[in-house]
Design an enzyme around this catalytic site. Structure first.
Site, PDB file in Angstrom:
ATOM      1  N   GLU A  64       0.839  -1.206   0.000  1.00  0.00           N
ATOM      2  CA  GLU A  64       0.000   0.000   0.000  1.00  0.00           C
ATOM      3  C   GLU A  64       0.872   1.254   0.000  1.00  0.00           C
ATOM      4  OE1 GLU A  64      -2.431   1.468  -0.810  1.00  0.00           O
ATOM      5  OE2 GLU A  64      -4.003   1.636   0.689  1.00  0.00           O
ATOM      6  N   ASP A  65       0.314   2.344  -0.496  1.00  0.00           N
ATOM      7  CA  ASP A  65       1.075   3.604  -0.522  1.00  0.00           C
ATOM      8  C   ASP A  65       1.067   4.304   0.837  1.00  0.00           C
ATOM      9  OD1 ASP A  65      -1.627   4.187  -0.664  1.00  0.00           O
ATOM     10  OD2 ASP A  65      -1.487   5.544  -2.370  1.00  0.00           O
ATOM     11  N   ASP A  85      -3.864   6.007   6.276  1.00  0.00           N
ATOM     12  CA  ASP A  85      -4.308   7.281   6.832  1.00  0.00           C
ATOM     13  C   ASP A  85      -5.319   6.982   7.947  1.00  0.00           C
ATOM     14  OD1 ASP A  85      -4.661  10.087   6.916  1.00  0.00           O
ATOM     15  OD2 ASP A  85      -6.269  10.017   5.451  1.00  0.00           O
ATOM     16  N   PHE A 111      -1.083  16.445   3.958  1.00  0.00           N
ATOM     17  CA  PHE A 111      -1.493  15.814   2.704  1.00  0.00           C
ATOM     18  C   PHE A 111      -0.275  15.770   1.790  1.00  0.00           C
ATOM     19  CE2 PHE A 111      -3.401  15.228  -1.429  1.00  0.00           C
ATOM     20  CZ  PHE A 111      -4.302  14.220  -1.143  1.00  0.00           C
ATOM     21  N   ASP A 132      -1.450  11.031  -5.462  1.00  0.00           N
ATOM     22  CA  ASP A 132      -1.966  12.118  -6.309  1.00  0.00           C
ATOM     23  C   ASP A 132      -2.689  13.206  -5.525  1.00  0.00           C
ATOM     24  OD1 ASP A 132      -4.329  10.584  -5.620  1.00  0.00           O
ATOM     25  OD2 ASP A 132      -5.344  11.674  -7.220  1.00  0.00           O
TER      26      ASP A 132
HETATM   27  P1  5GP Z   1      -7.379   5.432   4.532  1.00  0.00           P
HETATM   28  O1  5GP Z   1      -8.451   4.473   4.148  1.00  0.00           O
HETATM   29  O2  5GP Z   1      -6.273   4.823   5.352  1.00  0.00           O
HETATM   30  O3  5GP Z   1      -7.940   6.666   5.173  1.00  0.00           O
HETATM   31  O4  5GP Z   1      -6.779   6.027   3.219  1.00  0.00           O
HETATM   32  C1  5GP Z   1      -5.990   5.333   2.380  1.00  0.00           C
HETATM   33  C2  5GP Z   1      -5.982   5.994   1.030  1.00  0.00           C
HETATM   34  O5  5GP Z   1      -6.264   7.407   1.089  1.00  0.00           O
HETATM   35  C3  5GP Z   1      -4.603   5.895   0.448  1.00  0.00           C
HETATM   36  O6  5GP Z   1      -4.443   4.703  -0.275  1.00  0.00           O
HETATM   37  C4  5GP Z   1      -4.523   7.134  -0.423  1.00  0.00           C
HETATM   38  O7  5GP Z   1      -5.037   6.851  -1.696  1.00  0.00           O
HETATM   39  C5  5GP Z   1      -5.415   8.158   0.256  1.00  0.00           C
HETATM   40  N1  5GP Z   1      -4.629   9.100   1.078  1.00  0.00           N
HETATM   41  C6  5GP Z   1      -4.550   9.158   2.420  1.00  0.00           C
HETATM   42  N2  5GP Z   1      -3.718  10.140   2.808  1.00  0.00           N
HETATM   43  C7  5GP Z   1      -3.252  10.704   1.679  1.00  0.00           C
HETATM   44  C8  5GP Z   1      -2.321  11.766   1.424  1.00  0.00           C
HETATM   45  O8  5GP Z   1      -1.732  12.405   2.300  1.00  0.00           O
HETATM   46  N3  5GP Z   1      -2.078  12.031   0.110  1.00  0.00           N
HETATM   47  C9  5GP Z   1      -2.688  11.373  -0.909  1.00  0.00           C
HETATM   48  N4  5GP Z   1      -2.353  11.736  -2.143  1.00  0.00           N
HETATM   49  N5  5GP Z   1      -3.551  10.370  -0.704  1.00  0.00           N
HETATM   50  C10 5GP Z   1      -3.825  10.036   0.579  1.00  0.00           C
END
Ligand code: 5GP
Length: 185
Positions: free
Chosen positions: A107-108, A111, A160, A167
């Site tokens: 995973e990237d 969050d 962010f 992206d």
């Molecule tokens: P979660 O479900 O953990 O809240 O979010 C995961 C997804 O939200 C990540 O795979 C990503 O696509 C997006 N995301 C969360 N934080 C960031 C951020 O700081 N920058 C970007 N570009 N995408 C984010």
């Protein structure tokens, strides 16, 4: 902002570099070494979550030297801009039966944790031999659900971020580093 404005403001929205190309490279080398040690001789499937993790997956899999297979699934929780929708959509699922594999989800960024919490639940129900999660970035202070990755290459503050696959409005994925996005201007 429409696309023309986004292109015009492209550079001014890159606030500062948070993690350089070299830092990413050496962290990936280290992670790949750990994966090599743990999975040697086992059927290993790397599952990347599109779109954001495609660059990380491409670099990580080329540092791994043990035999492995690659698969992709598409899960998204962000619709556009910098606000989370809170809804996780699986828009493209895996094609293979994962019950004969040790699976690592690539995973990237973690969050709120919602995306991976859902993806892990979904894949665990398919009875893989084992299931672990590696993420390039982790924002622990933003967690809403009780989820933690097995391996996180970098912990970052509540900012962010863009670049290296990540992206904002589908742009910036091609930056070779991780930068903070300027939300003020
Ligand atoms: P979660 O479900 O953990 O809240 O979010 C995961 C997804 O939200 C990540 O795979 C990503 O696509 C997006 N995301 C969360 N934080 C960031 C951020 O700081 N920058 C970007 N570009 N995408 C984010």
């Amino acid at each position: 902002m429409d696309k023309t404005e986004m292109i015009e403001n492209f550079n001014s929205k890159i606030k500062r570099v948070l993690i350089s190309e070299d830092e990413i490279k050496s962290a990936i080398k280290e992670a790949a070494k750990k994966i090599d040690e743990s999975y040697d001789g086992r059927p290993l499937l790397l599952v990347s979550i599109l779109n954001g993790a495609f660059v990380f997956m491409a670099d990580l899999c080329r540092e791994i030297t043990v035999p492995c297979e690659i698969a992709f699934m598409c899960a998204s929780s962000y619709y556009s801009g910098t606000q989370s929708s809170g809804i996780v959509n699986i828009t493209m699922d895996l094609k293979q039966d994962i019950s004969g594999y040790h699976v690592i989800i690539v995973e990237d960024i973690v969050d709120t944790g919602r995306t991976l919490n859902d993806v892990v639940k979904l894949l665990r129900a398919r009875n893989p031999l084992s299931l672990r999660v590696i993420t390039l970035l982790d924002k622990p202070s933003r967690r809403i659900v009780d989820f933690n990755p097995d391996m996180a290459l970098f912990e970052i503050e509540d900012r962010f971020v863009i670049g290296y696959g990540l992206d904002c409005g589908e742009m910036y994925r091609n930056l070779p580093y991780i930068a903070e996005y300027d939300e003020t201007k």
